[in-house]
Design a protein around this motif. Structure first.
Motif, PDB file in Angstrom:
ATOM      1  N   ARG A  27       0.832  -1.208   0.000  1.00  8.82           N
ATOM      2  CA  ARG A  27       0.000   0.000   0.000  1.00  8.82           C
ATOM      3  C   ARG A  27       0.862   1.251   0.000  1.00  8.82           C
ATOM      4  O   ARG A  27       0.525   2.236  -0.636  1.00  8.82           O
ATOM      5  N   ASP A  28       1.964   1.243   0.747  1.00 12.60           N
ATOM      6  CA  ASP A  28       2.853   2.397   0.784  1.00 12.60           C
ATOM      7  C   ASP A  28       3.684   2.458  -0.492  1.00 12.60           C
ATOM      8  O   ASP A  28       3.999   1.435  -1.091  1.00 12.60           O
ATOM      9  N   VAL A  29       4.030   3.656  -0.912  1.00 11.74           N
ATOM     10  CA  VAL A  29       4.816   3.849  -2.129  1.00 11.74           C
ATOM     11  C   VAL A  29       6.294   3.932  -1.767  1.00 11.74           C
ATOM     12  O   VAL A  29       6.689   4.754  -0.942  1.00 11.74           O
ATOM     13  N   ILE A  30       7.084   3.056  -2.365  1.00  7.22           N
ATOM     14  CA  ILE A  30       8.530   3.033  -2.158  1.00  7.22           C
ATOM     15  C   ILE A  30       9.163   3.033  -3.542  1.00  7.22           C
ATOM     16  O   ILE A  30       8.979   2.094  -4.313  1.00  7.22           O
ATOM     17  N   THR A  31       9.891   4.101  -3.866  1.00  2.00           N
ATOM     18  CA  THR A  31      10.516   4.212  -5.175  1.00  2.00           C
ATOM     19  C   THR A  31      12.019   4.386  -5.027  1.00  2.00           C
ATOM     20  O   THR A  31      12.517   4.710  -3.944  1.00  2.00           O
ATOM     21  N   PHE A  32      12.727   4.194  -6.140  1.00  2.00           N
ATOM     22  CA  PHE A  32      14.187   4.317  -6.148  1.00  2.00           C
ATOM     23  C   PHE A  32      14.630   4.454  -7.588  1.00  2.00           C
ATOM     24  O   PHE A  32      13.869   4.180  -8.511  1.00  2.00           O
ATOM     25  N   GLN A  33      15.865   4.898  -7.781  1.00  2.00           N
ATOM     26  CA  GLN A  33      16.391   5.020  -9.145  1.00  2.00           C
ATOM     27  C   GLN A  33      17.899   4.878  -9.147  1.00  2.00           C
ATOM     28  O   GLN A  33      18.541   5.007  -8.114  1.00  2.00           O
ATOM     29  N   SER A  47      16.327   2.016  -0.081  1.00  4.68           N
ATOM     30  CA  SER A  47      14.950   2.498   0.048  1.00  4.68           C
ATOM     31  C   SER A  47      14.121   1.594   0.945  1.00  4.68           C
ATOM     32  O   SER A  47      13.365   2.082   1.794  1.00  4.68           O
ATOM     33  N   VAL A  48      14.247   0.297   0.772  1.00  4.73           N
ATOM     34  CA  VAL A  48      13.512  -0.642   1.620  1.00  4.73           C
ATOM     35  C   VAL A  48      13.981  -0.509   3.069  1.00  4.73           C
ATOM     36  O   VAL A  48      13.158  -0.431   3.991  1.00  4.73           O
ATOM     37  N   ASN A  49      15.287  -0.455   3.278  1.00  5.33           N
ATOM     38  CA  ASN A  49      15.809  -0.339   4.636  1.00  5.33           C
ATOM     39  C   ASN A  49      15.370   0.970   5.297  1.00  5.33           C
ATOM     40  O   ASN A  49      15.033   0.986   6.481  1.00  5.33           O
TER      41      ASN A  49
END
Length: 69
Positions: A27-33, A47-49
């Motif tokens: 449900r939560d938005v977690i992004t990275f690049q 990002s996950v950590n």
């Protein structure tokens, strides 16, 4: 991509020259690049950590899987 039980979908933006990823089934938005695969993998882990750290600091459980995706 997988890290700590989290899965991500990744797309490459050829015009910008970088990869963009988003953790899926949450449900939560977690992004990275990242601009390389190695950089992308590290950004995903970071990002996950960070997400887990913020959840712990706020005294909330990380989001459960979303049935909407």
């Amino acid at each position: 991509m997988n890290h700590g039980g989290y899965r991500a979908a990744v797309k490459y933006d050829a015009e910008a020259g970088f990869f963009h990823g988003e953790v899926i089934d949450k449900r939560d938005v977690i992004t990275f690049q990242g601009s390389s695969v190695a950089e992308l993998r590290q950004a995903f882990k970071d990002s996950v950590n960070e997400y887990l750290k913020v959840c712990a600091e706020r005294g909330r459980n990380p989001s459960k899987e979303s049935s909407a995706r």
